[in-house]
Design a protein around this motif. Structure first.
Motif, PDB file in Angstrom:
ATOM      1  N   ASP A 158       0.816  -1.222   0.000  1.00 39.28           N
ATOM      2  CA  ASP A 158       0.000   0.000   0.000  1.00 39.28           C
ATOM      3  C   ASP A 158       0.842   1.261   0.000  1.00 39.28           C
ATOM      4  O   ASP A 158       0.309   2.362  -0.106  1.00 39.28           O
ATOM      5  CB  ASP A 158      -0.913   0.009   1.227  1.00 39.28           C
ATOM      6  CG  ASP A 158      -1.992  -1.043   1.133  1.00 39.28           C
ATOM      7  OD1 ASP A 158      -2.887  -0.893   0.300  1.00 39.28           O
ATOM      8  OD2 ASP A 158      -1.920  -2.045   1.875  1.00 39.28           O
ATOM      9  N   ALA A 163      -5.237   1.303  -3.324  1.00 38.64           N
ATOM     10  CA  ALA A 163      -5.882   0.251  -2.539  1.00 38.64           C
ATOM     11  C   ALA A 163      -6.665  -0.734  -3.409  1.00 38.64           C
ATOM     12  O   ALA A 163      -6.631  -1.943  -3.171  1.00 38.64           O
ATOM     13  CB  ALA A 163      -6.795   0.871  -1.493  1.00 38.64           C
ATOM     14  N   ALA A 164      -7.361  -0.241  -4.422  1.00 39.76           N
ATOM     15  CA  ALA A 164      -8.203  -1.136  -5.227  1.00 39.76           C
ATOM     16  C   ALA A 164      -7.353  -2.147  -5.994  1.00 39.76           C
ATOM     17  O   ALA A 164      -7.678  -3.338  -6.054  1.00 39.76           O
ATOM     18  CB  ALA A 164      -9.076  -0.323  -6.183  1.00 39.76           C
ATOM     19  N   LYS A 166      -4.378  -3.204  -5.180  1.00 44.62           N
ATOM     20  CA  LYS A 166      -3.810  -4.152  -4.223  1.00 44.62           C
ATOM     21  C   LYS A 166      -4.851  -5.181  -3.775  1.00 44.62           C
ATOM     22  O   LYS A 166      -4.567  -6.384  -3.719  1.00 44.62           O
ATOM     23  CB  LYS A 166      -3.261  -3.394  -3.021  1.00 44.62           C
ATOM     24  CG  LYS A 166      -2.641  -4.321  -1.987  1.00 44.62           C
ATOM     25  CD  LYS A 166      -2.994  -3.900  -0.600  1.00 44.62           C
ATOM     26  CE  LYS A 166      -2.723  -4.977   0.406  1.00 44.62           C
ATOM     27  NZ  LYS A 166      -3.086  -4.568   1.759  1.00 44.62           N
ATOM     28  N   LYS A 167      -6.053  -4.722  -3.463  1.00 42.20           N
ATOM     29  CA  LYS A 167      -7.098  -5.645  -2.985  1.00 42.20           C
ATOM     30  C   LYS A 167      -7.468  -6.662  -4.066  1.00 42.20           C
ATOM     31  O   LYS A 167      -7.776  -7.812  -3.760  1.00 42.20           O
ATOM     32  CB  LYS A 167      -8.348  -4.859  -2.576  1.00 42.20           C
ATOM     33  CG  LYS A 167      -8.205  -4.069  -1.272  1.00 42.20           C
ATOM     34  CD  LYS A 167      -8.703  -4.844  -0.079  1.00 42.20           C
ATOM     35  CE  LYS A 167      -8.515  -4.081   1.223  1.00 42.20           C
ATOM     36  NZ  LYS A 167      -9.541  -3.059   1.438  1.00 42.20           N
ATOM     37  N   MET A 170      -4.783  -9.165  -4.025  1.00 46.09           N
ATOM     38  CA  MET A 170      -4.877  -9.876  -2.751  1.00 46.09           C
ATOM     39  C   MET A 170      -5.967 -10.939  -2.807  1.00 46.09           C
ATOM     40  O   MET A 170      -5.792 -12.055  -2.316  1.00 46.09           O
ATOM     41  CB  MET A 170      -5.197  -8.810  -1.698  1.00 46.09           C
ATOM     42  CG  MET A 170      -5.204  -9.249  -0.293  1.00 46.09           C
ATOM     43  SD  MET A 170      -5.419  -7.709   0.698  1.00 46.09           S
ATOM     44  CE  MET A 170      -6.506  -8.359   1.961  1.00 46.09           C
ATOM     45  N   ALA A 233      -1.909  -8.297   5.682  1.00 42.95           N
ATOM     46  CA  ALA A 233      -1.752  -8.332   4.223  1.00 42.95           C
ATOM     47  C   ALA A 233      -0.964  -7.115   3.768  1.00 42.95           C
ATOM     48  O   ALA A 233      -1.501  -6.191   3.182  1.00 42.95           O
ATOM     49  CB  ALA A 233      -3.119  -8.399   3.559  1.00 42.95           C
ATOM     50  N   GLU A 234       0.329  -7.127   4.057  1.00 49.58           N
ATOM     51  CA  GLU A 234       1.153  -5.954   3.756  1.00 49.58           C
ATOM     52  C   GLU A 234       1.650  -5.932   2.321  1.00 49.58           C
ATOM     53  O   GLU A 234       1.803  -4.864   1.726  1.00 49.58           O
ATOM     54  CB  GLU A 234       2.372  -5.931   4.685  1.00 49.58           C
ATOM     55  CG  GLU A 234       2.026  -5.553   6.102  1.00 49.58           C
ATOM     56  CD  GLU A 234       3.217  -5.631   7.029  1.00 49.58           C
ATOM     57  OE1 GLU A 234       3.141  -5.051   8.120  1.00 49.58           O
ATOM     58  OE2 GLU A 234       4.228  -6.287   6.689  1.00 49.58           O
ATOM     59  N   ASP A 327      -1.594   4.493  -1.471  1.00 48.75           N
ATOM     60  CA  ASP A 327      -2.638   5.146  -0.684  1.00 48.75           C
ATOM     61  C   ASP A 327      -2.248   5.325   0.782  1.00 48.75           C
ATOM     62  O   ASP A 327      -2.824   6.162   1.479  1.00 48.75           O
ATOM     63  CB  ASP A 327      -3.948   4.349  -0.788  1.00 48.75           C
ATOM     64  CG  ASP A 327      -4.745   4.726  -2.026  1.00 48.75           C
ATOM     65  OD1 ASP A 327      -4.486   5.817  -2.579  1.00 48.75           O
ATOM     66  OD2 ASP A 327      -5.626   3.957  -2.437  1.00 48.75           O
ATOM     67  N   ALA A 328      -1.311   4.515   1.261  1.00 48.70           N
ATOM     68  CA  ALA A 328      -0.867   4.669   2.653  1.00 48.70           C
ATOM     69  C   ALA A 328       0.186   5.767   2.714  1.00 48.70           C
ATOM     70  O   ALA A 328       1.035   5.868   1.831  1.00 48.70           O
ATOM     71  CB  ALA A 328      -0.297   3.358   3.174  1.00 48.70           C
ATOM     72  N   TYR A 329       0.143   6.559   3.758  1.00 48.44           N
ATOM     73  CA  TYR A 329       1.040   7.712   3.885  1.00 48.44           C
ATOM     74  C   TYR A 329       0.990   8.544   2.607  1.00 48.44           C
ATOM     75  O   TYR A 329       2.007   8.750   1.934  1.00 48.44           O
ATOM     76  CB  TYR A 329       2.472   7.255   4.200  1.00 48.44           C
ATOM     77  CG  TYR A 329       2.575   6.521   5.514  1.00 48.44           C
ATOM     78  CD1 TYR A 329       2.532   7.208   6.721  1.00 48.44           C
ATOM     79  CD2 TYR A 329       2.693   5.130   5.550  1.00 48.44           C
ATOM     80  CE1 TYR A 329       2.615   6.537   7.940  1.00 48.44           C
ATOM     81  CE2 TYR A 329       2.776   4.445   6.764  1.00 48.44           C
ATOM     82  CZ  TYR A 329       2.733   5.150   7.944  1.00 48.44           C
ATOM     83  OH  TYR A 329       2.818   4.488   9.138  1.00 48.44           O
ATOM     84  N   HIS A 330      -0.209   8.966   2.258  1.00 47.12           N
ATOM     85  CA  HIS A 330      -0.432   9.634   0.971  1.00 47.12           C
ATOM     86  C   HIS A 330       0.470  10.855   0.808  1.00 47.12           C
ATOM     87  O   HIS A 330       0.519  11.729   1.681  1.00 47.12           O
ATOM     88  CB  HIS A 330      -1.907  10.036   0.846  1.00 47.12           C
ATOM     89  CG  HIS A 330      -2.325  10.247  -0.562  1.00 47.12           C
ATOM     90  ND1 HIS A 330      -2.125  11.434  -1.221  1.00 47.12           N
ATOM     91  CD2 HIS A 330      -2.902   9.403  -1.458  1.00 47.12           C
ATOM     92  CE1 HIS A 330      -2.575  11.322  -2.453  1.00 47.12           C
ATOM     93  NE2 HIS A 330      -3.061  10.095  -2.634  1.00 47.12           N
TER      94      HIS A 330
ATOM     95  N   THR B 177     -14.099  -2.404  -2.698  1.00 47.16           N
ATOM     96  CA  THR B 177     -13.040  -1.386  -2.635  1.00 47.16           C
ATOM     97  C   THR B 177     -13.559   0.043  -2.696  1.00 47.16           C
ATOM     98  O   THR B 177     -12.969   0.942  -2.106  1.00 47.16           O
ATOM     99  CB  THR B 177     -12.035  -1.566  -3.791  1.00 47.16           C
ATOM    100  OG1 THR B 177     -12.765  -1.683  -5.014  1.00 47.16           O
ATOM    101  CG2 THR B 177     -11.208  -2.806  -3.594  1.00 47.16           C
ATOM    102  N   GLN B 223      -2.138   8.485   9.253  1.00 48.60           N
ATOM    103  CA  GLN B 223      -1.818   7.615   8.124  1.00 48.60           C
ATOM    104  C   GLN B 223      -1.332   6.233   8.585  1.00 48.60           C
ATOM    105  O   GLN B 223      -1.504   5.243   7.885  1.00 48.60           O
ATOM    106  CB  GLN B 223      -0.784   8.284   7.221  1.00 48.60           C
ATOM    107  CG  GLN B 223      -1.357   9.471   6.456  1.00 48.60           C
ATOM    108  CD  GLN B 223      -2.287   9.046   5.317  1.00 48.60           C
ATOM    109  OE1 GLN B 223      -1.901   8.297   4.438  1.00 48.60           O
ATOM    110  NE2 GLN B 223      -3.535   9.488   5.358  1.00 48.60           N
ATOM    111  N   THR B 231      -4.262  -2.832   5.673  1.00 49.53           N
ATOM    112  CA  THR B 231      -3.499  -4.097   5.693  1.00 49.53           C
ATOM    113  C   THR B 231      -3.953  -5.132   6.720  1.00 49.53           C
ATOM    114  O   THR B 231      -3.511  -6.272   6.648  1.00 49.53           O
ATOM    115  CB  THR B 231      -2.002  -3.833   5.996  1.00 49.53           C
ATOM    116  OG1 THR B 231      -1.896  -3.197   7.267  1.00 49.53           O
ATOM    117  CG2 THR B 231      -1.352  -2.966   4.940  1.00 49.53           C
TER     118      THR B 231
END
Lengths: 428, 428
Positions: A158, A163-164, A166-167, A170, A233-234, A327-330, B177, B223, B231
């Motif tokens: 992420d 996110a989409a 990645k999911k 996943m 789920a990293e 999307d993480a730490y945008h 999502t 974040q 995750t």
């Protein structure tokens, strides 16, 4: 991307006779091998736990055919295992090839009917674990494995993906449950209970095996790591990144066999590397032609552990700083200098948490190879059971420390120092 | 379980005229309503952000029809949103109904063509948030919500389920999502940056809104929570468990609207409950008919926060002790008294980690309702902007503290004490 079929109606296990006919249908393989299929030779060389592996040799070159069997090879037909794992392996190789093609075998063909992957015959590469037993140094190893992990883990996370996307990936690997189950049971659970398939050097290690089965704090810590394996789920992890999944020469490194791949905790991969290098370290005593003969090689192994982690950490941070597209730490939140400083601090904290995970996973990976079903050649090759047990006991003691005290280690040099101390402790 | 279709070719938005004809095709609905469809009345009552909601009334009773719209209702057609969310809501309701049917509306019908769910008309229930504004006490609320969370979170987790079952369900919700993206942006990101849809009480809160946008530690902590949201697949969470998703009377509690459901961090649900109770607490000052009139009600709200968490923790532990059937912390390892003791310690640690997650998520949930797109009626109903801003500023300050210092809180009473302190601090 195609979905795998639930069944393989046209599946048949290949053998040394039929495999040449199979690969002769593939244009690139015909070109690679040269000559006519009748002249090709084939031999089955699989020494892993799960699959058939053939080398098919022609006049010009050779290819490898890896085919899934519908059961666990090292246990027998009673333990069924889905052929679909070849699909997941191929998916993972496809993903990894986006980032580190030079660290993988080249693929020529994936056959969804036969659950087989046809790929480059790596030569003169040998399985890294065998190189460790022979005492071979690999000057590129640390940098290459660090690069493999940093690229594949960062770029499927992420931190890099939306996110989409990645999911969606996943969800595919959520179906690789049977292979995950092997890890869940053999790594995190069976070594800590009476289990039919467990074995260890007996009677030498009977006492410590029993102690581990009664060790409440060790068992809760191992199961906390299992919970992390089940819920975190990293990134798309390799899932089995030990020294048997790496083929190397001193000049070149390739990572193979990602059939255990799924979206899991990054530290499981880095922990596998560290844990297996530590097993190699503790096994050296059993491979010495004279006392102390492997002293410098032992030092090289510990240095390689340090270098692998340090370079991984550095590369991971570089990739993050250069490609903060996830999307993480945008990135939009951290453009100004003050926020950017706060993010840099957070990135260091992120890597510290990942380090603690890695240390814990390294510990369980060491223990399972000595008290569980699947052992490693590093130790198995030591013929004298007393000598082997002495090496194994040290590895078990360090493994326990890494599992229980993972968060008390601040740097990788503290881990290698603990290894050195555990090694000497019993020597004296 | 059926897979949702990717498209809804037969979809049409219902209206007050067509909805009776639609529900008249459902046998149980005809029995519930009584009389002939021509005599039924229908009105659209949706006041949420996303969907159409109809009440259809007959001679004997009434039903509710909730239908997804292909866009975000509170924003407009420019913000498209997949109809498939009705499928995920129905899936989540099906799952929840296995464990806590008495805490849900009864469902009569799910219509996959119209993306609509037909369910029980709850009466005299009102949206809990409206009850808080009126100063109504709900003596059962804490116990009911604690039970809802403990049952749904524990029994969809790896503590209760086998890994393959859990992963299979997780894969389905990996596809939700678009709804997750709303949370990812509106809760964790937009309040901390300039974003077109943000609004706040202006100019009163301009200073603190700007300060938050420049607050490096706050943004990294928010974040970090977002990363956890992205995750951590711990359990099937409701995903939107605020006081607008609960309908209640003093005697009965029902949880509605799980369209944001997916496999995520448990603390996001418990945090939503705590955060929204805290928003209710801080808004009370704006609903007083005379100064201090809501003093005791404020105390009741804080007491409800404490009771909800404490009962949740207790019920979660009871469920774990009675139903340790999952793959995580496998029961086979903890049968003997010493190991059982170690597990009990680990269970307390597990709940402590979950508490810290909850505190952090509570904080971001508070902040987003004051600085982001979607506000809450608790505060919006306060007409005097100075008074509203005073309430909001206190909530923002506590929210920030919960996000940044989540791990410094050891018990829920420390959280309510901090709320009390923040409330008084500005009073003096």
């Amino acid at each position: 991307m195609n979905k795998p079929s639930d069944t393989f109606p046209e599946y048949r296990a290949l053998d040394e006779k039929s495999v040449a006919g199979f690969v002769s249908q593939i244009q690139t393989v015909r070109e690679t091998l040269g000559g006519s299929p009748e002249t090709w030779g084939a031999r089955e060389v699989g020494d892993g736990n799960l699959n058939l592996v053939f080398i098919v040799t022609g006049t010009k070159g050779a290819v490898v055919v890896k085919q899934a069997l519908p059961y666990v090879r090292c246990v027998g037909e009673a333990w069924a295992l889905p052929l679909e794992r070849a699909y997941f392996e191929n998916e993972a190789l496809t993903e990894e090839a986006k980032f580190v093609p030079h660290l993988l075998p080249q693929r020529y063909h994936y056959d969804s009917k036969l659950a087989a992957i046809v790929m480059e015959f790596l030569s003169p590469h040998i399985i890294l674990r065998k190189g460790f037993i022979q005492g071979i140094r690999y000057p590129r190893l640390a940098a290459d494995i660090a690069e493999f992990m940093a690229q594949t883990l960062f770029k499927t996370s992420d931190l890099y993906l939306g996110a989409a996307t990645k999911k969606q990936r996943m969800a595919i690997f959520c179906r690789n449950t049977e292979l995950c189950k092997i890890t869940e049971e053999l790594v995190f659970t069976d070594p800590y209970r009476i289990a039919k398939l467990n074995r260890w050097t007996t009677p030498q290690l009977d006492d410590i095996a029993e102690k581990f089965r009664q060790d409440g704090p060790l068992k809760t810590a191992a199961q906390r790591l299992k919970l992390k394996f089940l819920t975190t789920a990293e990134a798309l992890i390799h899932g089995d990144l030990h020294s048997g999944s790496i083929m190397a020469t001193p000049e070149d490194t390739r990572v193979i066999d990602p059939e255990f791949a799924f979206y899991g905790p990054m530290g499981f991969d880095s922990g596998a590397v560290i844990g297996n290098l530590l097993l190699a370290f503790f096994s050296q005593e059993g491979h010495e032609s004279s006392p102390g003969q492997r002293k410098e090689y032992r030092a090289w192994l510990l240095q390689t552990i340090e270098e692998t982690w340090n370079r991984f950490e550095q590369r991971f941070l570089e990739l993050w700083q250069e490609n903060a597209s996830g999307d993480a730490y945008h990135a939009s939140l951290f453009a100004d200098p003050v926020s950017s400083e706060a993010l840099a601090t957070e990135q260091r904290n992120y890597l510290r948490r990942l380090f603690h995970d890695s240390v814990g996973f390294a510990g369980v990976k060491m223990i399972r190879r000595i008290l569980g079903l699947a052992h490693v050649e590093d130790l198995e090759a030591i013929k004298d059971p007393d000598l082997r047990a002495r090496c194994e006991r040290k590895a078990l003691r360090l493994g326990r420390l890494l599992v229980i005290e993972s968060e008390s280690f601040s740097t990788i040099t503290e881990v290698t120092a603990a290894a050195r101390q555990e090694y000497s402790h019993h020597e004296s």
